[in-house]
Scaffold this motif. Structure first.
Motif, PDB file in Angstrom:
ATOM      1  N   PHE A  75      -4.112  -5.330   0.989  1.00 49.68           N
ATOM      2  CA  PHE A  75      -5.529  -5.030   1.226  1.00 49.68           C
ATOM      3  C   PHE A  75      -5.794  -3.537   1.098  1.00 49.68           C
ATOM      4  O   PHE A  75      -6.840  -3.125   0.589  1.00 49.68           O
ATOM      5  N   GLN A  76      -4.867  -2.702   1.556  1.00 45.81           N
ATOM      6  CA  GLN A  76      -5.045  -1.259   1.423  1.00 45.81           C
ATOM      7  C   GLN A  76      -5.104  -0.847  -0.040  1.00 45.81           C
ATOM      8  O   GLN A  76      -5.905   0.030  -0.410  1.00 45.81           O
ATOM      9  N   ASN A  77      -4.273  -1.469  -0.880  1.00 43.30           N
ATOM     10  CA  ASN A  77      -4.309  -1.166  -2.308  1.00 43.30           C
ATOM     11  C   ASN A  77      -5.669  -1.503  -2.907  1.00 43.30           C
ATOM     12  O   ASN A  77      -6.240  -0.724  -3.678  1.00 43.30           O
ATOM     13  N   VAL A  78      -6.193  -2.692  -2.552  1.00 39.88           N
ATOM     14  CA  VAL A  78      -7.489  -3.099  -3.067  1.00 39.88           C
ATOM     15  C   VAL A  78      -8.586  -2.183  -2.530  1.00 39.88           C
ATOM     16  O   VAL A  78      -9.478  -1.753  -3.273  1.00 39.88           O
ATOM     17  N   TRP A  79      -8.506  -1.861  -1.261  1.00 33.98           N
ATOM     18  CA  TRP A  79      -9.553  -1.048  -0.647  1.00 33.98           C
ATOM     19  C   TRP A  79      -9.637   0.336  -1.283  1.00 33.98           C
ATOM     20  O   TRP A  79     -10.734   0.859  -1.526  1.00 33.98           O
ATOM     21  N   ARG A  80      -8.485   0.951  -1.559  1.00 33.48           N
ATOM     22  CA  ARG A  80      -8.486   2.288  -2.147  1.00 33.48           C
ATOM     23  C   ARG A  80      -9.158   2.299  -3.513  1.00 33.48           C
ATOM     24  O   ARG A  80      -9.785   3.292  -3.888  1.00 33.48           O
ATOM     25  N   LEU A  81      -9.036   1.199  -4.240  1.00 33.74           N
ATOM     26  CA  LEU A  81      -9.634   1.139  -5.575  1.00 33.74           C
ATOM     27  C   LEU A  81     -11.074   0.630  -5.558  1.00 33.74           C
ATOM     28  O   LEU A  81     -11.920   1.120  -6.308  1.00 33.74           O
TER      29      LEU A  81
END
Length: 332
Positions: free
Chosen positions: A72-78
């Protein structure tokens, strides 16, 4: 190598069969829903989500559905700018209803719960379908280089955009309808490319599923949950005024999504190559073990720069520390 290639081709073939059978599966479910008089929208999404989740597991991607905070952090950053745009559209919906005479639905609490489940099932179905089965299958066969990686992402993203258009009901003689369809495919295609870049970073779908569900819910909660309007998934309007509004909206969304797409492109440049996706955990076609996390495990350490000669007794000690004999064979 030949056996490895056959395994990857078989994964792609199986993924394409799953994708091709999806409309047939939904048609069969629709017939069952009609006979049992169930809620059409929710029942179809629940069954489709289960179908695609099971397909991902059977294709070898069970690990892709293990909940992951990092995913989720990966998706959120993008993709956080995309969610910010959706929330801004929600604010315009609130302003529109506040200035009108519409009243809250008396069943708004039940509707909110309904759309929480509905949007979560949409997220599971579409992410497992496009970023799981289709993208995972393409990468398992073609993910040999960075260019191939982006080609796979592009193909799956355009397909994702095309899924949002009713091509059978489209008036191909109408330039306005064709423009709406093209811009909608572009908008959702960019959205899909951003989520794909986040998914391939750690080969996990759970972050994209949650983000997708949150984004859909932010758009649906006001008109459908709180005010009880009928759900509509038609993204192409036939009227001139509605068509022009849709064209402007889709074009603006494409522009607003571009920063996230640029960051996604930059992030994929740092990914190790080849990248064969979540159905193939390592280039050898096997799940990674400790040797993937410790690439130096099968070889003795190299001397630091500036040390042209290492005494023999020191070489033996270094080899023993890593479970090797002085000749380089792994110790038992």
């Amino acid at each position: 190598m030949a056996a490895r290639g056959r395994r990857r081709r078989s994964r792609l073939a199986a993924a394409l069969v799953v994708a091709a059978f999806a409309p047939v599966f939904q048609g069969l479910v629709y017939l069952l829903i009609s006979r049992l008089h169930l809620d059409e929208n929710l029942s179809l999404e629940v069954s489709s989500a289960l179908y695609m989740a099971v397909a991902v597991c059977l294709l070898g991607g069970r690990r892709m559905l293990v909940p992951s905070r990092a995913s989720f952090q990966n998706v959120w950053r993008l993709a956080w700018p995309i969610l910010a745009v959706s929330l801004a559209l929600t604010c315009t919906q609130v302003a529109g209803y506040a200035s009108g005479t519409e009243r809250l639905s008396p069943h708004w609490a039940q509707n909110v719960a309904y759309y929480v489940v509905f949007c979560l099932c949409i997220g599971i179905y579409e992410e497992c379908y496009v970023r799981g089965v289709l993208l995972g299958g393409l990468l398992s066969r073609f993910g040999r280089s960075r260019g191939a990686l982006w080609a796979c992402i592009a193909v799956s993203s355009v397909y994702f955009g095309a899924l949002h258009i009713d091509w059978a009901g489209l008036n191909y003689a109408s330039p306005l309808e064709l423009a709406q369809a093209a811009l909608k495919v572009a908008q959702t295609g960019i959205y899909g490319a951003v989520l794909s870049a986040a998914v391939v970073e750690d080969d996990n779908l759970t972050g994209a599923i949650l983000f997708h569900a949150l984004d859909d819910f932010s758009i649906m909660v006001i008109p459908y949950a709180l005010f009880g309007e009928g759900l509509s998934t038609n993204y192409v309007s036939s009227g001139r005024e509605e068509a022009m509004s849709s064209i402007v909206l889709y074009a603006v969304l494409c522009v607003l999504y571009l920063p996230s797409l640029w960051h996604a492109i930059r992030r994929t440049r740092t990914l190790p190559q080849p990248h064969h996706g979540g159905f193939v955990m390592s280039d050898a076609g096997e799940k990674c073990g400790d040797s993937c996390a410790r690439p130096w495990a099968d070889e003795p350490p190299t001397p630091p720069a500036g040390m042209p000669h290492v005494p023999a007794h020191m070489r033996k000690t270094a080899a023993q520390e890593h479970g090797l004999d002085p000749g380089g064979a792994r110790g038992r």
